[in-house]
Scaffold this motif. Sequence first.
Motif, short mmCIF file in Angstrom:
data_model
loop_
_atom_site.label_atom_id
_atom_site.label_comp_id
_atom_site.label_asym_id
_atom_site.label_seq_id
_atom_site.Cartn_x
_atom_site.Cartn_y
_atom_site.Cartn_z
N ARG A 26 -14.98 -39.94 44.83
CA ARG A 26 -15.34 -40.66 46.06
C ARG A 26 -16.33 -41.76 45.77
N HIS A 27 -16.24 -42.80 46.59
CA HIS A 27 -17.19 -43.90 46.43
C HIS A 27 -17.70 -44.28 47.80
N ASN A 28 -18.97 -44.49 47.89
CA ASN A 28 -19.58 -44.81 49.16
C ASN A 28 -19.56 -46.31 49.39
N GLY A 29 -18.86 -46.76 50.41
CA GLY A 29 -18.79 -48.19 50.67
C GLY A 29 -17.57 -48.81 50.00
N ASP A 30 -17.33 -50.06 50.29
CA ASP A 30 -16.21 -50.76 49.66
C ASP A 30 -16.53 -51.02 48.20
N VAL A 31 -15.49 -50.97 47.38
CA VAL A 31 -15.69 -51.35 45.98
C VAL A 31 -15.56 -52.85 45.90
N MET A 32 -16.65 -53.53 45.58
CA MET A 32 -16.60 -54.99 45.54
C MET A 32 -16.16 -55.48 44.18
N GLU A 33 -16.63 -54.80 43.13
CA GLU A 33 -16.22 -55.18 41.79
C GLU A 33 -16.44 -54.01 40.83
N MET A 34 -15.65 -54.00 39.77
CA MET A 34 -15.80 -52.94 38.75
C MET A 34 -15.69 -53.57 37.37
N GLN A 35 -16.42 -52.98 36.43
CA GLN A 35 -16.30 -53.46 35.05
C GLN A 35 -16.47 -52.28 34.12
N PHE A 36 -15.73 -52.30 33.05
CA PHE A 36 -15.96 -51.29 32.02
C PHE A 36 -17.20 -51.65 31.24
N LEU A 37 -18.09 -50.71 31.08
CA LEU A 37 -19.30 -50.95 30.29
C LEU A 37 -18.99 -50.67 28.83
N ASP A 38 -18.32 -49.55 28.61
CA ASP A 38 -17.84 -49.23 27.27
C ASP A 38 -16.61 -48.36 27.44
N GLN A 39 -16.20 -47.68 26.40
CA GLN A 39 -14.95 -46.91 26.48
C GLN A 39 -14.95 -45.88 27.59
N GLU A 40 -16.12 -45.39 27.92
CA GLU A 40 -16.15 -44.27 28.85
C GLU A 40 -16.78 -44.58 30.18
N VAL A 52 -19.74 -49.92 38.92
CA VAL A 52 -19.09 -50.28 40.18
C VAL A 52 -20.11 -50.85 41.15
N ALA A 53 -19.76 -51.98 41.77
CA ALA A 53 -20.63 -52.59 42.77
C ALA A 53 -20.13 -52.22 44.15
N SER A 54 -21.04 -51.80 45.02
CA SER A 54 -20.62 -51.32 46.34
C SER A 54 -21.08 -52.25 47.45
N SER A 55 -20.36 -52.18 48.58
CA SER A 55 -20.75 -53.00 49.72
C SER A 55 -22.03 -52.47 50.37
N GLY A 105 -21.06 -58.95 42.80
CA GLY A 105 -20.55 -59.20 41.46
C GLY A 105 -21.32 -58.41 40.43
N VAL A 106 -20.60 -57.99 39.38
CA VAL A 106 -21.27 -57.26 38.32
C VAL A 106 -20.65 -57.67 37.00
N ILE A 107 -21.48 -57.80 35.98
CA ILE A 107 -20.96 -58.13 34.66
C ILE A 107 -21.74 -57.33 33.63
N CYS A 108 -21.05 -56.90 32.61
CA CYS A 108 -21.70 -56.00 31.64
C CYS A 108 -21.64 -56.57 30.25
N ASN A 109 -22.70 -56.28 29.53
CA ASN A 109 -22.71 -56.58 28.12
C ASN A 109 -23.55 -55.47 27.52
N ASN A 110 -22.86 -54.39 27.22
CA ASN A 110 -23.53 -53.15 26.83
C ASN A 110 -24.76 -53.40 25.97
N PRO A 111 -25.94 -52.90 26.27
CA PRO A 111 -26.26 -52.01 27.40
C PRO A 111 -26.76 -52.70 28.65
#
Lengths: 553, 335
Positions: free
Chosen positions: B33-47, B51-54, B96-102
């Motif tokens: 379950r996720h609370n709120g709308d999913v605005m954006e998702m990104q993989f941080l690493d393999q696992e 997720v950015a929420s409204s 918006g969300v963007i990842c560059n581990n970590p």
Amino acid sequence: RLVQVSKNYRSVMRACMEDMHQAAISARDPALHSQYSTQVSILSAMELIWNLCEILFVEAAAAGTLLLRLLDWVRLHICDVDNMVREVLSSENPSKHELFWNVVDVFVLQGRMDEARHLLSKEASADPTSVNMYKILDDLMKKMPVPSLGNTQTLTEMELKWQHWHEECQRYLQNGTFASNSHMESICKILLGDEDAILEKKELMTTWYHFLVTRLLYSRPTVKPMELRFYAQMDLFLGGESSPEPLDMILMAAFEFEMHQVIKECSIALSNWWFVAHLTDLLDHCKLLQSHNLYFGSNMREFLLLEYASGLFSHHSLWQLGVDYFDHCPEYGRVYLELHIERIPLNTEQKALKVLRICEQRQMHEQVRSICKIMAMKALRNNRLGSALSWSIRAKDAAFATLISDRFLKDYCERGCFSDLDLIDNLGPSMLLSDRLTFLGKYREFHRLYGEKRFSEAAKLLLMLMTAHIAPCSFWMTLLTDALPLLEQKEVVFSAEQTYELMRCLEDLTAGKSEKQKFQDDDVETTKVEMLRLALARNLARVIVKEGTLEGS
Amino acid sequence: QDNRISIWSVGDLGNVGLSGEYQGEPQLLCDIRHNGDVMEMQFLDQERIVVASSTGTVTVFRHHQNNQTLSVSQRWEKAHYHVDQDTSCCGAACTGVICNNPEIVTVGEDGRINLFRVDQKDAIRTIDNADSSTLHAVTFLRTTEILTVNSIGQLKIWDLRQQTNEPSQIFSLTGDRVPLHCVDRHPNQQHIVATGGQDGMLSIWDIRQGTMPVSLLNAHEAEMWEVHFHPSNPDHLFTCSEDGSLWHWDTSRDVSEKPSFLHQGGRSTAYFSHNTVNQSVISAWLSNDPTKDRMEITNLIPNQTLSVNSLDILGPCLVYGTDAEAIYVNRQLFA
């Protein structure tokens, strides 16, 4: 083509049934399981009704084809006997199975002659004494005339053949051919359409409509659609023990071709408008519903679609579908849409943008303005002045842009510096949306020019703001005060012309004030005015000298 | 509302049919379950997935591949919020969300930029009121610099090493300040940036020079929600829009070659020559020679209905999702 559409609807219903069934099976919680199972049975009933409506109304099967379709319908929906059938068929020696004759009866009742004959042949091979009987029965079954789908025979031909066949069966029965085997005798009676014989097999038929179709098969295979109502009698079957259920009432209304009754009963029985709305729409497309004008003006199809679509709008994501439905309601669709679309909760900007796009595509300008205003007010309350401005640009709302600019200017007056410079510096052509906004942009430009020490340009701009009446009168004092440092510069910045202009502005400003206001002016105000007068006078002096000197040399 | 984050398996390669079309449906592996709308998702690493929420919350989910479950690994509540005049706090959508581990950078409707590091409870850096309007998208320019786009048509570069809360550079659209909704940087040539606007226009920018876009391409008829360069084949660009179309922009071919694209249905190709402002750069995206350089544009959706909200590409696979509650997978993009 409409039949195809109808079939699509049915396949959708079946797919839902399947999913629900899977869910019911895999549900561990018994309450959930029973809930899903109820859903499955509701969906199954819906499909049953829809299928019948498709046969009777959409396809409007004529005599001959009608019976075939009804047979298919019964075979598809009476599944209670399937287990028994499977059991017998898969047993090693079917003819010795205790339910063997039941299964044969089922086949006969459902008009599945080939399967019945196949089973009988097994029995025939097992019991050599009654071989003769089997052969005759088998023969009768094989010869039974059925309406053909193609145009290979007319109805009258078929009726004639059937009459002959019927008489032949009658002869065999009266001859006592099947007297030794009660099962076969009863089958023969069924073939003759003997009501009592058929009624004996009530449990195998389970429903009155199965009984109806079987009766028709064996007594009136060329039944015409309009004659159905005479044959559809529930009481014979139910025998007064149980009262008809809603489903029965609906089906009965269908057999009687009372379309409106069908729709009415369905509306009452089902809790969701989906079924009636779509069924009515389909029937309407078949041009079957007279436009019964309901007292508030729209016809039944539109009424139901509007109800259904309105229901969609309360859903957090299905409202987008509701829009399409409203689009297809010619009379009231637009009004309903206008009312509903303003009430969709806009919790993110993205959702607001989607709603706006829908409004813009339909030229719903009022709604665009109102939604943009709501978003802009929200932004303003949250201090997101840039967002507020962006919303008012989208709505081309000059009044709101003015409001925002006033807010900026107020902030400046209070704090002495601009907030959100990134916005004001980069207004671009949107500056022209409102005068106040233009002023804001130009005022900021003035500050920038001053910061870059481009004083003469700054001076010119400042003056222009006042003389061209871009600046609101309330701001003139601030502008003139801004002019002070320019007047005090070592280098003379304002020309004589310009100084005269400035002086005039000041006089306009002070003259404009009434006596009472002058009295209320505190020292700061009067000091300011005096300082300005002094500065202006000094500047004038210097500039006259300077200009005079230049001319001289 | 019951919003969920789901992980699907799109089957193995053995399932490819005769025409190269993918057979069989994606299988749901697990969801949460996720609370709120999913605005954006990104993989941080393999696992891990961010997720950015409204609601303004940023959550890190962990996908346990051994037993196929999802769990919440970390959460930053109130990463984005509004403080209104009554000084009461309510959540603002994180857009918006963007990842560059970590490291994780998020932006939101509150005009705030957050820099998080995984496994650290508080934000490393927050730039309040970075923008007076909504920040719609963010992407990394270099490891220490990010690009943001906002509602007043500005593209800003922020240098995260600097302690000032001002962008290091601001670019604006010419003409109307149409809001920009998405941004992506060329994978190899870092000075080339593409943005998509509310009017469906695709803009290509060269951030080494000027403050205006290099080319403006009239694309969609409604908001462009996402723009992506193909990560390994950057001559290809993909955009999706509210108008229900997904366009594939291809600058890799010469006019002399006959175009031979295989996509299911909807082949509305058009040839565009650039409407350029600046001169002479190597990349096809910035080149201005109209005779040599033609771009082929294809709509990949045969019968478009509702908005295409999001897309992603990797290798020969394209995935996109629409408002019609459907996800489409195309595994033979360059067949």
